[in-house]
Write a protein that holds these residues in place. Structure first.
Motif, PDB file in Angstrom:
ATOM      1  N   GLN A  70       0.811  -1.207   0.000  1.00  0.00           N
ATOM      2  CA  GLN A  70       0.000   0.000   0.000  1.00  0.00           C
ATOM      3  C   GLN A  70       0.849   1.265   0.000  1.00  0.00           C
ATOM      4  OE1 GLN A  70      -2.891   2.300  -0.576  1.00  0.00           O
ATOM      5  NE2 GLN A  70      -3.445   0.154  -0.342  1.00  0.00           N
ATOM      6  N   SER A  71       1.969   1.256   0.746  1.00  0.00           N
ATOM      7  CA  SER A  71       2.810   2.452   0.841  1.00  0.00           C
ATOM      8  C   SER A  71       4.013   2.414  -0.094  1.00  0.00           C
ATOM      9  CB  SER A  71       3.317   2.620   2.282  1.00  0.00           C
ATOM     10  OG  SER A  71       4.209   1.566   2.621  1.00  0.00           O
ATOM     11  N   GLY A  72       4.446   1.210  -0.472  1.00  0.00           N
ATOM     12  CA  GLY A  72       5.640   1.086  -1.295  1.00  0.00           C
ATOM     13  C   GLY A  72       6.929   1.215  -0.514  1.00  0.00           C
ATOM     14  N   ASP A  73       6.865   1.220   0.809  1.00  0.00           N
ATOM     15  CA  ASP A  73       8.063   1.345   1.651  1.00  0.00           C
ATOM     16  C   ASP A  73       8.569  -0.017   2.101  1.00  0.00           C
ATOM     17  OD1 ASP A  73       8.249   4.176   1.699  1.00  0.00           O
ATOM     18  OD2 ASP A  73       6.610   4.261   3.155  1.00  0.00           O
ATOM     19  N   LEU A  74       9.857  -0.077   2.408  1.00  0.00           N
ATOM     20  CA  LEU A  74      10.454  -1.283   2.955  1.00  0.00           C
ATOM     21  C   LEU A  74       9.766  -1.666   4.261  1.00  0.00           C
ATOM     22  CD1 LEU A  74      12.945  -3.305   2.781  1.00  0.00           C
ATOM     23  CD2 LEU A  74      14.066  -1.723   4.380  1.00  0.00           C
ATOM     24  N   ASP A  75       9.487  -2.948   4.425  1.00  0.00           N
ATOM     25  CA  ASP A  75       8.938  -3.456   5.674  1.00  0.00           C
ATOM     26  C   ASP A  75      10.116  -3.855   6.565  1.00  0.00           C
ATOM     27  OD1 ASP A  75       7.705  -4.735   7.764  1.00  0.00           O
ATOM     28  OD2 ASP A  75       6.669  -6.238   6.557  1.00  0.00           O
ATOM     29  N   GLU A  76      10.502  -2.982   7.463  1.00  0.00           N
ATOM     30  CA  GLU A  76      11.700  -3.205   8.276  1.00  0.00           C
ATOM     31  C   GLU A  76      11.539  -4.374   9.234  1.00  0.00           C
ATOM     32  OE1 GLU A  76      13.058   0.363  10.168  1.00  0.00           O
ATOM     33  OE2 GLU A  76      12.865   1.558   8.329  1.00  0.00           O
ATOM     34  N   ARG A  77      10.296  -4.809   9.462  1.00  0.00           N
ATOM     35  CA  ARG A  77      10.062  -5.938  10.359  1.00  0.00           C
ATOM     36  C   ARG A  77       9.962  -7.268   9.622  1.00  0.00           C
ATOM     37  NH1 ARG A  77       4.911  -3.766  13.599  1.00  0.00           N
ATOM     38  NH2 ARG A  77       4.357  -3.253  11.454  1.00  0.00           N
ATOM     39  N   HIS A  78      10.066  -7.236   8.300  1.00  0.00           N
ATOM     40  CA  HIS A  78      10.021  -8.469   7.521  1.00  0.00           C
ATOM     41  C   HIS A  78      11.164  -9.384   7.970  1.00  0.00           C
ATOM     42  CE1 HIS A  78      10.194 -11.191   4.073  1.00  0.00           C
ATOM     43  NE2 HIS A  78       9.021 -10.711   3.664  1.00  0.00           N
ATOM     44  N   ALA A  79      10.871 -10.668   8.108  1.00  0.00           N
ATOM     45  CA  ALA A  79      11.855 -11.611   8.645  1.00  0.00           C
ATOM     46  C   ALA A  79      13.141 -11.625   7.828  1.00  0.00           C
ATOM     47  CB  ALA A  79      11.249 -13.014   8.705  1.00  0.00           C
ATOM     48  N   ASP A  80      13.035 -11.539   6.503  1.00  0.00           N
ATOM     49  CA  ASP A  80      14.239 -11.560   5.673  1.00  0.00           C
ATOM     50  C   ASP A  80      15.043 -10.272   5.809  1.00  0.00           C
ATOM     51  OD1 ASP A  80      13.686 -14.089   4.812  1.00  0.00           O
ATOM     52  OD2 ASP A  80      12.930 -13.496   2.836  1.00  0.00           O
ATOM     53  N   VAL A  81      14.361  -9.158   5.988  1.00  0.00           N
ATOM     54  CA  VAL A  81      15.072  -7.888   6.198  1.00  0.00           C
ATOM     55  C   VAL A  81      15.829  -7.930   7.517  1.00  0.00           C
ATOM     56  CG1 VAL A  81      14.792  -5.399   6.556  1.00  0.00           C
ATOM     57  CG2 VAL A  81      13.447  -6.572   4.785  1.00  0.00           C
ATOM     58  N   VAL A  82      15.181  -8.395   8.555  1.00  0.00           N
ATOM     59  CA  VAL A  82      15.844  -8.518   9.864  1.00  0.00           C
ATOM     60  C   VAL A  82      17.056  -9.432   9.749  1.00  0.00           C
ATOM     61  CG1 VAL A  82      15.577  -9.323  12.238  1.00  0.00           C
ATOM     62  CG2 VAL A  82      13.721  -8.049  11.141  1.00  0.00           C
TER      63      VAL A  82
END
Length: 493
Positions: A141-153
């Motif tokens: 919806q926002s197009g922003d990085l999901d900083e809490r996504h498991a792969d990002v973490v």
């Protein structure tokens, strides 16, 4: 006998094969997401580019493919020298070609460090992607990085051994920066709104979590062209493999099936050069957005509507669904409703484009399963359906047809079909959506508001009274009448 370089001369004369010496081709592209779509679309274009030229610059644009998770594609293609067949299916017959642009493949999860090093090689000037909408670890919806996504973490704690597409891109660019190597172009080929700009935002946001200086360097030096890609590519079945083996006279472990139509529109902004894409039929433009919206709102939106509602009505494929005249009219109505939200360049014939889409959907030779298209709907709805609904609401136009498509998705993600059988819902938010459905029960007045409240999908639009009313009413009809009757009612209104 297995397809491979040594056996190319044994293919029947009708089978098209690489029109160049593969031994002279070196890699210039790393592609993340080595799936069927890439092999039927971008890799075919690069194959045509390699065939069109003979000088050293042309011969340095081979592809190294990377599967981010599964080894299946690598395991199938490596024993056949990464050659594979593209079967182009039309009502009048099937044409086969063997593609040679893919030179090598890696599995990211097995050797992440090796993939980062490959991407950091100065010879690699383009990193392209088809990782699907969910592969960007972002909030659609926002197009922003999901900083809490498991792969990002994970990636932020394992900087040199990432898992995610943004993680690999940032790790490779960071390495190139340290080594003084010019950056590559990041070429997104997925159905994201303003896909180049969106991926640039995701990548720079990810990089900023590592280093503000790295993020700024990426923003200043890396190009992220926007693109629009279009070709229907169903999943390959064992029956497809058998048919290709009969045509070739040898076995291909993983051919790809597709349609005659193909389109690729690319913003001509490349940081380190590119193949002669125009020679292979690519449209190079200064602004992709009109074409991107045209495809998302006309093709992808109606495709999703046919997938959810067609699946609920018991149709296995899109072509089967289009045999029902009510569903064919639904697709046409969705396109007509969406067309008024588009502003196209002069000379664009939207009526002809819509007619071509309806013909493509009805292609009886293309077995594109409704279940396959229904995957990852939480990631797709914002781009495919919600944008057009928002624009129509702004013009005070009705949204009932699009609302029925959204209601179809809602009914589908309850994971129980109209006969009470379990639906195998494949979606990053499947567990969350199923929990909301269980709590609400099969009652439109409870289920629609619950799902519209999932901000990762609907954002603030989920609270819009006119949208809530239209979607709730459509979902009520699906429960009361079933998908077939609800579609008939809608297109007869």
């Amino acid at each position: 006998m297995r397809l491979g370089h040594a056996n190319l001369d044994l293919l029947p004369s009708a089978i098209r094969r690489p029109a160049y010496d593969r031994s002279l081709i070196t890699p210039g592209i790393v592609h993340l997401g080595l799936g069927a779509f890439h092999r039927a679309h971008q890799a075919v274009v690069i194959d045509d580019c390699l065939a069109a030229g003979s000088n050293s610059s042309v011969s340095s644009w081979g592809i190294v493919g990377a599967s981010l998770r599964s080894p299946d594609t690598r395991d199938a293609l490596a024993p056949q020298d990464h050659l594979y067949t593209v079967a182009v299916r039309a009502a009048e017959g099937t044409a086969h070609r063997v593609v040679g642009a893919l030179l090598d493949s890696v599995v990211a999860r097995e050797k992440p460090v090796a993939l980062v090093e490959r991407m950091a090689d100065p010879a690699i000037r383009i990193v392209s992607l088809t990782v699907t909408e969910k592969g960007y670890c972002h909030t659609p919806q926002s197009g922003d990085l999901d900083e809490r996504h498991a792969d990002v973490v994970h990636d932020l704690n394992n900087l040199d051994a990432p898992r995610s597409a943004p993680g690999f891109i940032v790790a490779a660019l960071a390495r190139r920066r340290v080594l003084g190597i010019a950056p590559f172009t990041v070429l997104c080929c997925d159905n994201l709104a303003a896909n180049g700009q969106t991926v640039q935002r995701i990548v720079t946001q990810f990089a900023a979590l590592r280093s503000k200086e790295l993020s700024q360097w990426i923003a200043d030096t890396v190009t992220f062209p926007c693109t629009m890609v279009d070709r229907i590519v169903p999943e390959t079945t064992n029956a497809d493999r058998d048919a290709v083996a009969t045509a070739l006279g040898m076995r291909d472990a993983w051919p790809v099936m597709t349609e005659p139509f193909t389109q690729w529109v690319v913003e001509d902004r490349f940081a380190a050069g590119r193949p002669d894409l125009a020679a292979a039929g690519v449209e190079l433009v200064s602004d992709v957005k009109p074409f991107e919206l045209m495809k998302l709102r006309l093709l992808n939106a109606s495709h999703s509507a046919l997938a959810y509602l067609g699946y609920l009505a018991g149709y296995e494929t899109i072509a089967d669904t289009m045999q029902d005249p009510h569903f064919a009219r639904l697709a046409a109505q969705m396109m007509e409703d969406a067309a008024v939200t588009l502003t196209m360049p002069e000379g664009t014939d939207l009526s002809a484009y819509r007619a071509s889409l309806l013909k493509r959907f009805a292609n009886p030779a293309l077995h594109h399963r409704t279940w396959q298209i229904a995957m990852d709907g939480s990631q797709k709805l914002p781009q495919r359906l919600l944008g057009a609904m928002q624009d129509r609401l702004a013009k005070n136009l009705p949204i009932a047809t699009h609302a029925l498509a959204v209601a179809g998705w809602m009914r589908y993600v309850t994971a129980s079909d109209e006969q009470g059988r379990t639906i195998d819902v494949r979606d990053p938010l499947a567990a969350e959506l199923a929990a909301l459905a269980r709590e609400a029960g099969p009652v439109a007045e409870r289920l629609a508001p619950a799902l519209l409240g999932v901000t990762k999908v609907f954002g603030p639009l989920g609270g819009e009274p006119r949208l809530r009313e239209a979607v709730t009413a459509a979902l009520g009809r699906l429960y009361a009448e079933g998908a077939r009757r609800a579609v008939e009612t809608q297109i007869s209104a």
